[in-house]
Design a protein around this motif. Structure first.
Motif, PDB file in Angstrom:
ATOM      1  N   ALA A 398       0.547  -1.245   0.160  1.00 53.49           N
ATOM      2  CA  ALA A 398      -0.036   0.061   0.313  1.00 53.49           C
ATOM      3  C   ALA A 398       0.647   1.205   0.231  1.00 53.49           C
ATOM      4  O   ALA A 398       0.016   2.416  -0.646  1.00 53.49           O
ATOM      5  N   THR A 399       1.837   1.698   0.629  1.00 56.27           N
ATOM      6  CA  THR A 399       2.873   2.255   1.120  1.00 56.27           C
ATOM      7  C   THR A 399       3.353   2.254  -0.549  1.00 56.27           C
ATOM      8  O   THR A 399       3.375   3.745  -0.722  1.00 56.27           O
ATOM      9  N   LEU A 400       4.261   1.486  -1.383  1.00 53.93           N
ATOM     10  CA  LEU A 400       4.269   1.930  -2.817  1.00 53.93           C
ATOM     11  C   LEU A 400       3.193   2.870  -3.239  1.00 53.93           C
ATOM     12  O   LEU A 400       3.748   3.270  -4.501  1.00 53.93           O
ATOM     13  N   ALA A 401       1.973   1.519  -3.285  1.00 56.91           N
ATOM     14  CA  ALA A 401       0.442   2.187  -4.165  1.00 56.91           C
ATOM     15  C   ALA A 401       0.534   3.995  -4.259  1.00 56.91           C
ATOM     16  O   ALA A 401       0.527   4.938  -4.706  1.00 56.91           O
ATOM     17  N   ILE A 402       1.000   4.504  -2.950  1.00 54.73           N
ATOM     18  CA  ILE A 402       0.438   5.320  -2.140  1.00 54.73           C
ATOM     19  C   ILE A 402       1.486   6.876  -2.506  1.00 54.73           C
ATOM     20  O   ILE A 402       0.889   7.707  -2.904  1.00 54.73           O
ATOM     21  N   ALA A 403       3.051   5.710  -3.063  1.00 51.47           N
ATOM     22  CA  ALA A 403       3.565   6.830  -3.406  1.00 51.47           C
ATOM     23  C   ALA A 403       4.120   6.897  -4.260  1.00 51.47           C
ATOM     24  O   ALA A 403       4.938   7.626  -5.793  1.00 51.47           O
ATOM     25  N   GLY A 404       3.204   6.397  -5.483  1.00 54.37           N
ATOM     26  CA  GLY A 404       3.203   6.666  -7.374  1.00 54.37           C
ATOM     27  C   GLY A 404       4.324   5.206  -7.076  1.00 54.37           C
ATOM     28  O   GLY A 404       5.091   5.877  -8.884  1.00 54.37           O
ATOM     29  N   ILE A 405       5.045   4.377  -6.576  1.00 52.04           N
ATOM     30  CA  ILE A 405       6.083   3.740  -6.864  1.00 52.04           C
ATOM     31  C   ILE A 405       5.086   2.347  -9.038  1.00 52.04           C
ATOM     32  O   ILE A 405       4.093   1.462  -8.249  1.00 52.04           O
ATOM     33  N   PRO A 406       5.260   2.285  -9.722  1.00 52.11           N
ATOM     34  CA  PRO A 406       5.232   0.853 -10.515  1.00 52.11           C
ATOM     35  C   PRO A 406       5.665  -0.093  -9.800  1.00 52.11           C
ATOM     36  O   PRO A 406       6.642  -0.258  -9.348  1.00 52.11           O
ATOM     37  N   PRO A 407       4.668  -1.118 -10.650  1.00 55.97           N
ATOM     38  CA  PRO A 407       3.966  -1.168 -11.097  1.00 55.97           C
ATOM     39  C   PRO A 407       2.166  -0.432 -10.177  1.00 55.97           C
ATOM     40  O   PRO A 407       1.046  -1.134 -10.775  1.00 55.97           O
ATOM     41  N   PHE A 408       2.590  -0.622  -9.100  1.00 56.03           N
ATOM     42  CA  PHE A 408       0.865  -0.885  -7.736  1.00 56.03           C
ATOM     43  C   PHE A 408       0.215   0.290  -8.316  1.00 56.03           C
ATOM     44  O   PHE A 408       0.487   1.477  -9.183  1.00 56.03           O
ATOM     45  N   SER A 409      -1.094   0.080  -7.825  1.00 54.35           N
ATOM     46  CA  SER A 409      -2.390   1.112  -8.556  1.00 54.35           C
ATOM     47  C   SER A 409      -2.084   2.498  -8.458  1.00 54.35           C
ATOM     48  O   SER A 409      -2.352   3.069  -9.832  1.00 54.35           O
ATOM     49  N   GLY A 410      -1.780   3.376  -7.440  1.00 51.35           N
ATOM     50  CA  GLY A 410      -1.804   4.656  -6.847  1.00 51.35           C
ATOM     51  C   GLY A 410      -0.546   4.526  -8.475  1.00 51.35           C
ATOM     52  O   GLY A 410      -0.561   6.035  -8.578  1.00 51.35           O
ATOM     53  N   PHE A 411       0.312   4.781  -8.464  1.00 49.11           N
ATOM     54  CA  PHE A 411       1.062   4.901  -9.869  1.00 49.11           C
ATOM     55  C   PHE A 411       0.085   5.224 -11.035  1.00 49.11           C
ATOM     56  O   PHE A 411       0.792   6.888 -11.588  1.00 49.11           O
ATOM     57  N   PHE A 412      -0.494   4.535 -12.039  1.00 50.60           N
ATOM     58  CA  PHE A 412      -1.400   4.845 -12.825  1.00 50.60           C
ATOM     59  C   PHE A 412      -2.437   6.377 -13.167  1.00 50.60           C
ATOM     60  O   PHE A 412      -2.596   6.854 -12.920  1.00 50.60           O
ATOM     61  N   SER A 413      -2.799   5.971 -11.477  1.00 53.06           N
ATOM     62  CA  SER A 413      -3.948   6.631 -11.575  1.00 53.06           C
ATOM     63  C   SER A 413      -3.417   8.329 -11.060  1.00 53.06           C
ATOM     64  O   SER A 413      -3.935   9.750 -11.953  1.00 53.06           O
ATOM     65  N   LYS A 414      -2.125   8.088  -9.784  1.00 48.79           N
ATOM     66  CA  LYS A 414      -1.915   9.588  -9.860  1.00 48.79           C
ATOM     67  C   LYS A 414      -1.204  10.260 -11.192  1.00 48.79           C
ATOM     68  O   LYS A 414      -1.607  11.722 -11.362  1.00 48.79           O
ATOM     69  N   ASP A 415      -0.298   8.960 -11.645  1.00 53.30           N
ATOM     70  CA  ASP A 415       0.323  10.019 -13.102  1.00 53.30           C
ATOM     71  C   ASP A 415      -0.569  10.732 -13.735  1.00 53.30           C
ATOM     72  O   ASP A 415       0.079  11.703 -14.331  1.00 53.30           O
ATOM     73  N   GLU A 416      -1.511   9.707 -13.985  1.00 51.93           N
ATOM     74  CA  GLU A 416      -2.988  10.538 -14.758  1.00 51.93           C
ATOM     75  C   GLU A 416      -3.225  11.703 -14.771  1.00 51.93           C
ATOM     76  O   GLU A 416      -3.638  13.249 -15.335  1.00 51.93           O
TER      77      GLU A 416
END
Length: 657
Positions: A398-416
């Motif tokens: 979850a930390t990697l996702a919220i930090a925007g690290i690929p390929p975790f989910s938060g990366f894609f949505s925050k990058d957009e």
């Protein structure tokens, strides 16, 4: 009849759970097994309905929304409002998020709240919370949505103040309820404007006729959208109405997960996405939405840098991430905002429930040794990785996702969202500022999440020598939902995988029927080619640097337990005290209102004018007249004869003239 026309069952199941568990709370509170089956079972049944609706829409995508009218609600002249639900691509996504993540939180609650004496009451409130959120996302018109809007506010009061015997918890519930009423005033005013302009409050009518009824960029559409956004700032905790959400940590941890991940705070983002046509026609309002979102994302992230309560760090993280969502929808990237809402539901629910597992273990250890240390203070943790390895690795995902690290989910949505803000800057340079604020907030997000993980799980353990033997993982009923959320946090980006990675932007195509008119009116050309890759690379670099810096800075010095730690000083103290915004509101708003209420309205108007002058004054006048009349009543007949004679002579003299 199709499954879409039975969508009301998704609301009926948890409503039945609320009624049954409410009755059990009053009659058989000790029947915890039955409460668990009813509480979680009704949510799982609602998720089954939501899944059926989604699969039906997937097989046969409707050209127009499916309106399921239950009964006439307000048939008054031209005002014809039905209690009706709207089934379309957007409401189906929200249905899945609310019931799916909500079901996992209900299952987690079985283990987390199992020892609480208010167990049945808790599940009753939790079921009702989901009921109102489902009414909110399914409402086919503004008034029905407003039922859910107010209902989640009521349930937040009940759940945040669940342990109401402690004043701080009761005050936190009241704070959430009152601050949301400020925003709800804006929603009501917007509805009045909409009714006056359209003669209808149905979403299908308003959004279809908006381009012909309202003037692009006109005063009326700007006023409507700004008042709607005022409601959003309250419900979704944006500046200036954000201060209630961190205090909402007073409730049980699963409640925090439900509020932050799947229900109440997402309502404002949903409302902007639902009314995207109106916001697309009001560029000033959209700029305000994006600006407030970017400012909130950055501001809340700075506060998260210096909090010690593990739940409070996550609370400010939610405020910040909601800012990203509003930056997205304010930029015109409506799908990106909804996409981040979905991925955030996964990783934020995982973070809160993971923190719940940590708190559960800490409470158990301190209870076993009769210690009174704070089980939520990260300074009392450390080294928990060896005692809670499953929780550690899931929270790391979850930390990697919220930090925007690929390929975790938060990366894609925050990058957009960041890419959309950069693209909008070509026509409106102020969006470059919003983009920069979003990038800085992304760095701070990675930093404070690394700090949270390092203080909680790494380094030497600070729980206590006697307590270490009592630290262990939570039971499977709590760990199971974490595993599901961990999987979703890891692969959730696949729901809208971009073209450069071989994806087909599935969520964007899915929501196109709902968002198409707004996107066409606002017009947003996303970056392509090298610019896109540069923005992606920059966003990843910012996240990686933030994580590395957060871990290194946190672990470079010795962390003392809370009772030994020196107090913060300087700017660290300012951050820890949240820029003293609560104190500022208290002095500028609360105290003057209390003074006005007490001195002017109560003592001046109520006691002075109404009680003393009007009520008591009229009584004193009556007593005075009575006393005067009593002086004339002597009881002697001779006096009365004399008075009668004087009066008769006065009348005769007056007639003679």
């Amino acid at each position: 009849m199709t499954i879409s026309h039975l969508v009301w069952l998704a609301v009926a199941f948890p409503l039945a759970g609320f009624l049954v568990n409410g009755a059990l709370a009053l009659g058989r509170p000790q029947a915890k097994g039955l409460v668990s089956v009813v509480g979680a079972g009704t949510l799982i049944a609602a998720f089954g309905v939501a899944l059926g609706v989604f699969l039906e829409l997937l097989r046969q995508p409707p050209e127009a929304p499916i309106i399921v009218s239950l009964w006439p609600w307000m048939p008054v002249g031209r005002l014809q409002v039905d209690l009706a639900f709207q089934v379309d691509q957007l409401s189906s996504v929200m249905l899945l998020v609310v019931t799916g993540v909500g079901s996992l939180i209900h299952l987690f609650s079985i283990g987390y709240m199992g020892e609480d004496p208010g167990y049945a009451r808790y599940f009753s409130y939790l079921n009702l919370f989901v009921v109102f959120m489902l009414v909110l996302v399914l409402g086919a018109n503004f008034p029905v949505l407003f039922i859910g809007w107010e209902g989640v506010g009521l349930c937040s009061y009940l759940l945040i103040g669940f342990w109401f015997s402690e004043k701080a918890n009761a005050d936190a519930g009241k704070k959430a309820f009152i601050m949301n009423r400020i925003g709800d005033f804006g929603f009501l005013v917007a509805m009045f404007f909409i009714w006056r302009a359209f003669g209808s409050l149905n979403f299908t009518d308003v959004l279809a006729r908006a381009p012909t009824v309202l003037q692009q960029g006109g005063a009326l559409v700007t006023a409507i959208t700004l008042f709607l956004f005022l409601g959003c700032t309250g419900k979704s905790a944006q500046i200036p109405l954000y201060t209630w959400l961190p205090d909402a940590m007073a409730g049980p941890t699963p409640v925090s997960a439900l509020i932050h991940a799947a229900t109440m705070v997402t309502a404002g983002v949903y409302l902007v996405a639902r009314t995207n046509v109106l916001f697309a026609m009001a560029p000033v309002s959209s700029t305000v939405v994006a600006g407030i979102g970017a400012l909130t994302a950055l501001f809340a992230a700075t506060i998260g840098l210096r909090q010690y309560d593990i739940k409070r760090v996550l609370a400010y993280s939610t405020v910040s991430q909601l800012g990203y969502m509003f930056l997205g929808v304010g930029t015109g990237a409506y799908v990106s905002g909804v996409f981040h809402l979905v991925t955030h539901a996964f990783f934020k629910a995982l973070l809160f429930l993971g923190s719940g597992s940590v708190i559960h273990a800490m409470h158990h250890a301190y209870h076993a040794t009769h210690s009174h240390e704070d089980a939520q203070d990260m300074r009392n943790m450390g080294g928990l990785r060896q005692y809670l390895p499953v929780t550690f690795w899931l929270m790391m995902i979850a930390t990697l996702a919220i930090a925007g690290i690929p390929p975790f989910s938060g990366f894609f949505s925050k990058d957009e969202i960041l890419a959309a803000a950069f693209a909008r800057g070509a026509g409106q340079p102020v969006y470059y500022l919003f983009y920069a604020m979003g990038v800085i907030a992304a760095f701070l997000t990675a930093f404070y999440m690394a700090r949270l993980m390092a203080m909680t799980f790494l380094g030497p353990n600070r729980t206590g020598d006697r307590e270490r033997g009592h630290l262990h993982e939570a039971p499977w009923i709590m760990t199971g939902p974490l595993l599901v959320l961990g999987l979703l946090s890891a692969v959730g980006g696949a729901f809208n995988l971009p073209g450069f990675l071989g994806g087909h932007a599935a969520l964007e195509h899915w929501l196109e029927p709902v968002m198409a008119r707004g996107v066409a009116l606002f017009g947003l050309e996303m970056p392509q080619g090298r610019t896109e890759l540069f923005l992606i690379g920059g966003a990843v670099l910012v996240g990686v640097v933030g994580l590395v810096a957060g871990f290194r800075v946190t672990l470079s010095g010795r962390i003392l337990p809370a009772h030994d730690a020196p107090p913060d000083t300087g700017f660290a103290l300012v951050l820890n005290r949240k820029y003293y915004i609560d104190e500022l509101y208290d002095r500028v708003v609360v105290r003057p209102l209390v003074w006005l209420s007490r001195v002017v309205l109560w003592k001046g108007v109520d006691q002075g004018v109404v009680d003393d002058a009007a009520v008591n004054g009229s009584a004193r006048l009556s007593r005075g007249l009575g006393w005067l009349g009593s002086r004339l009543q002597t009881g002697q007949v001779g006096v009365y004869v004399v008075l009668f004679l004087v009066g008769a002579l006065w009348v005769l003299s007056a007639v003679a003239r």
